[in-house]
Write a protein that holds these residues in place. Structure first.
Motif, mmCIF file in Angstrom:
data_model
loop_
_atom_site.group_PDB
_atom_site.id
_atom_site.type_symbol
_atom_site.label_atom_id
_atom_site.label_comp_id
_atom_site.label_asym_id
_atom_site.label_seq_id
_atom_site.Cartn_x
_atom_site.Cartn_y
_atom_site.Cartn_z
ATOM 1 N N ILE A 145 21.259 -38.135 40.829
ATOM 2 C CA ILE A 145 20.620 -38.937 39.740
ATOM 3 C C ILE A 145 22.126 -38.787 38.068
ATOM 4 O O ILE A 145 22.858 -38.604 38.572
ATOM 5 N N VAL A 146 22.212 -40.241 37.429
ATOM 6 C CA VAL A 146 23.307 -40.121 36.211
ATOM 7 C C VAL A 146 22.787 -40.194 35.484
ATOM 8 O O VAL A 146 21.631 -41.126 35.262
ATOM 9 N N ASP A 147 23.809 -39.876 34.376
ATOM 10 C CA ASP A 147 23.060 -39.254 33.255
ATOM 11 C C ASP A 147 23.669 -41.174 32.272
ATOM 12 O O ASP A 147 24.400 -42.039 33.401
ATOM 13 N N PRO A 148 23.215 -41.107 31.178
ATOM 14 C CA PRO A 148 24.134 -42.313 30.341
ATOM 15 C C PRO A 148 25.602 -43.018 30.262
ATOM 16 O O PRO A 148 25.950 -43.615 29.877
ATOM 17 N N GLN A 149 26.080 -41.344 30.688
ATOM 18 C CA GLN A 149 27.376 -41.292 30.268
ATOM 19 C C GLN A 149 28.501 -41.757 31.466
ATOM 20 O O GLN A 149 29.445 -41.545 31.215
ATOM 21 N N GLY A 150 27.487 -41.980 32.744
ATOM 22 C CA GLY A 150 28.210 -42.033 33.599
ATOM 23 C C GLY A 150 28.298 -41.361 34.531
ATOM 24 O O GLY A 150 28.500 -41.266 35.497
ATOM 25 N N LYS A 151 27.980 -39.694 34.036
ATOM 26 C CA LYS A 151 27.813 -38.102 35.178
ATOM 27 C C LYS A 151 27.098 -38.020 35.896
ATOM 28 O O LYS A 151 25.996 -38.423 35.389
ATOM 29 N N ILE A 152 27.241 -38.101 37.168
ATOM 30 C CA ILE A 152 26.177 -37.849 38.461
ATOM 31 C C ILE A 152 25.850 -36.042 37.822
ATOM 32 O O ILE A 152 26.358 -34.848 37.360
ATOM 33 N N VAL A 153 24.408 -35.803 37.325
ATOM 34 C CA VAL A 153 24.147 -34.884 36.652
ATOM 35 C C VAL A 153 23.198 -34.309 37.319
ATOM 36 O O VAL A 153 22.711 -32.348 38.123
ATOM 37 N N HIS A 154 22.924 -34.637 38.925
ATOM 38 C CA HIS A 154 22.223 -33.872 39.492
ATOM 39 C C HIS A 154 21.960 -34.869 41.276
ATOM 40 O O HIS A 154 22.137 -36.817 41.051
ATOM 41 N N ARG A 155 22.223 -34.199 42.737
ATOM 42 C CA ARG A 155 21.564 -34.904 43.921
ATOM 43 C C ARG A 155 21.087 -34.278 44.545
ATOM 44 O O ARG A 155 21.178 -33.155 44.990
ATOM 45 N N GLN A 156 20.413 -35.086 45.488
ATOM 46 C CA GLN A 156 18.870 -34.206 45.763
ATOM 47 C C GLN A 156 19.015 -35.510 47.232
ATOM 48 O O GLN A 156 19.263 -36.124 47.699
ATOM 49 N N LEU A 157 19.270 -34.070 48.637
ATOM 50 C CA LEU A 157 19.288 -34.471 50.064
ATOM 51 C C LEU A 157 18.585 -33.818 49.871
ATOM 52 O O LEU A 157 17.533 -32.959 50.067
ATOM 53 N N GLY A 158 17.209 -35.212 50.952
ATOM 54 C CA GLY A 158 16.479 -35.223 51.109
ATOM 55 C C GLY A 158 15.162 -35.446 49.264
ATOM 56 O O GLY A 158 15.559 -35.667 49.528
ATOM 57 N N GLU A 159 13.918 -35.515 49.828
ATOM 58 C CA GLU A 159 13.138 -35.103 49.462
ATOM 59 C C GLU A 159 12.574 -35.044 47.539
ATOM 60 O O GLU A 159 13.793 -34.277 47.649
ATOM 61 N N LEU A 160 12.728 -36.148 46.730
ATOM 62 C CA LEU A 160 12.779 -35.401 45.824
ATOM 63 C C LEU A 160 11.520 -35.677 45.099
ATOM 64 O O LEU A 160 10.380 -36.779 44.392
ATOM 65 N N SER A 161 10.785 -34.534 44.801
ATOM 66 C CA SER A 161 9.683 -34.487 43.795
ATOM 67 C C SER A 161 9.760 -34.745 42.250
ATOM 68 O O SER A 161 10.291 -34.942 41.406
ATOM 69 N N ARG A 162 8.779 -35.247 41.598
ATOM 70 C CA ARG A 162 8.270 -35.836 40.082
ATOM 71 C C ARG A 162 8.500 -34.752 39.402
ATOM 72 O O ARG A 162 9.564 -35.113 38.501
ATOM 73 N N GLU A 163 8.832 -33.369 39.672
ATOM 74 C CA GLU A 163 8.479 -32.455 38.474
ATOM 75 C C GLU A 163 10.395 -32.672 38.658
ATOM 76 O O GLU A 163 10.857 -31.946 37.421
ATOM 77 N N LYS A 164 10.942 -31.854 40.088
ATOM 78 C CA LYS A 164 12.071 -32.010 39.980
ATOM 79 C C LYS A 164 13.483 -33.242 38.812
ATOM 80 O O LYS A 164 13.890 -33.308 37.891
ATOM 81 N N ILE A 165 12.297 -34.395 39.253
ATOM 82 C CA ILE A 165 13.183 -35.744 38.169
ATOM 83 C C ILE A 165 12.799 -35.189 36.984
ATOM 84 O O ILE A 165 13.618 -35.663 35.787
ATOM 85 N N LEU A 166 11.960 -34.848 36.713
ATOM 86 C CA LEU A 166 11.713 -34.776 35.074
ATOM 87 C C LEU A 166 12.573 -33.546 34.364
ATOM 88 O O LEU A 166 12.867 -33.844 33.206
ATOM 89 N N GLU A 167 12.578 -32.651 35.498
ATOM 90 C CA GLU A 167 13.258 -31.641 34.561
ATOM 91 C C GLU A 167 15.208 -31.799 34.518
ATOM 92 O O GLU A 167 15.395 -31.349 33.852
ATOM 93 N N VAL A 168 15.267 -32.597 35.482
ATOM 94 C CA VAL A 168 16.714 -33.129 35.132
ATOM 95 C C VAL A 168 16.654 -34.227 34.399
ATOM 96 O O VAL A 168 17.821 -34.137 32.979
ATOM 97 N N ILE A 169 15.284 -35.115 33.913
ATOM 98 C CA ILE A 169 16.122 -36.684 33.772
ATOM 99 C C ILE A 169 15.600 -35.351 31.950
ATOM 100 O O ILE A 169 15.908 -36.472 30.664
ATOM 101 N N GLN A 170 14.230 -35.517 31.560
ATOM 102 C CA GLN A 170 13.801 -34.322 30.142
ATOM 103 C C GLN A 170 14.682 -34.499 29.121
ATOM 104 O O GLN A 170 14.737 -35.559 27.852
ATOM 105 N N PRO A 171 16.012 -33.371 29.393
ATOM 106 C CA PRO A 171 16.991 -33.583 28.327
ATOM 107 C C PRO A 171 18.031 -34.757 28.002
ATOM 108 O O PRO A 171 18.393 -35.150 27.253
ATOM 109 N N LEU A 172 17.523 -35.680 28.830
ATOM 110 C CA LEU A 172 18.322 -37.047 29.247
ATOM 111 C C LEU A 172 17.994 -38.444 28.845
ATOM 112 O O LEU A 172 17.847 -39.589 27.867
ATOM 113 N N LEU A 173 16.774 -38.224 27.803
ATOM 114 C CA LEU A 173 15.498 -38.898 27.665
ATOM 115 C C LEU A 173 16.142 -39.847 26.839
ATOM 116 O O LEU A 173 15.905 -38.549 25.451
#
Length: 176
Positions: A145-173
């Motif tokens: 997951i990459v923020d709007p400035q182009g920084k990688i803010v999260h790496r997920q090895l294996g399956e990525l849940s909706r909950e984890k996605i929302l946790e990471v992107i919520q502050p960036l939306l």
């Protein structure tokens, strides 16, 4: 009998240490943040063989998912990605799927599933690209997951849940 117990204990200890090391690395890699760099400066063909540069999505919250049609966990998470793409595209979220295989199985999958985000064909080169992005154990699915400035803010090895996605992107939306 005592020798068998000793061998068993040594093997068990090695397995425990290896497991701890793997999960420690996974947690470290999944939350690591890096500065924008050349690892996100690449282009891959889409299903129509048109090169798609990653730079076209600069300024968006980008979820880059490395996957394959032969990977059950990959196929399990894609329907949720489709829903999230629909729900959050107006707030600056963009999913991009990078297939680690040839084009035909991906075309067949797309015709059945109607994925609503770009699917790019990475083939064998995609595994090296995923490794450059932090997939050191060469697993799929793998998502960054990459923020709007182009920084990688999260790496997920294996399956990525909706909950984890929302946790990471919520502050960036972007606001509604």
């Amino acid at each position: 009998m005592n020798r068998k117990i000793l061998v068993f204990c040594v093997v068990a200890l090695i397995a425990v240490v290896a497991g701890i090391a793997f999960y420690g690395y996974r947690d470290q890699a999944s939350s690591a943040t890096t500065e924008p760099g050349p690892e996100l400066n690449f282009s891959l063909p889409d299903l129509q063989d048109v090169p798609q540069p990653m730079s076209q999505w600069r300024g968006k919250i980008l979820l880059v998912n490395f996957w394959a049609t032969w990977c059950p966990p990959c196929l399990k998470e894609i329907p949720e990605f489709v829903k999230l793409q629909t729900e959050y595209q107006d707030r600056g979220v963009q999913f991009v799927g990078i297939a680690l295989e040839d084009k035909q199985p991906v075309l067949d999958y797309q015709s059945r599933m109607k994925v609503n985000y770009p699917l790019l064909i990475g083939g064998e080169d995609a595994a090296m690209l995923a490794q450059r992005l932090g997939n050191v154990i060469n697993t799929v699915p793998f998502t960054v997951i990459v923020d709007p400035q182009g920084k990688i803010v999260h790496r997920q090895l294996g399956e990525l849940s909706r909950e984890k996605i929302l946790e990471v992107i919520q502050p960036l939306l972007k606001p509604n």
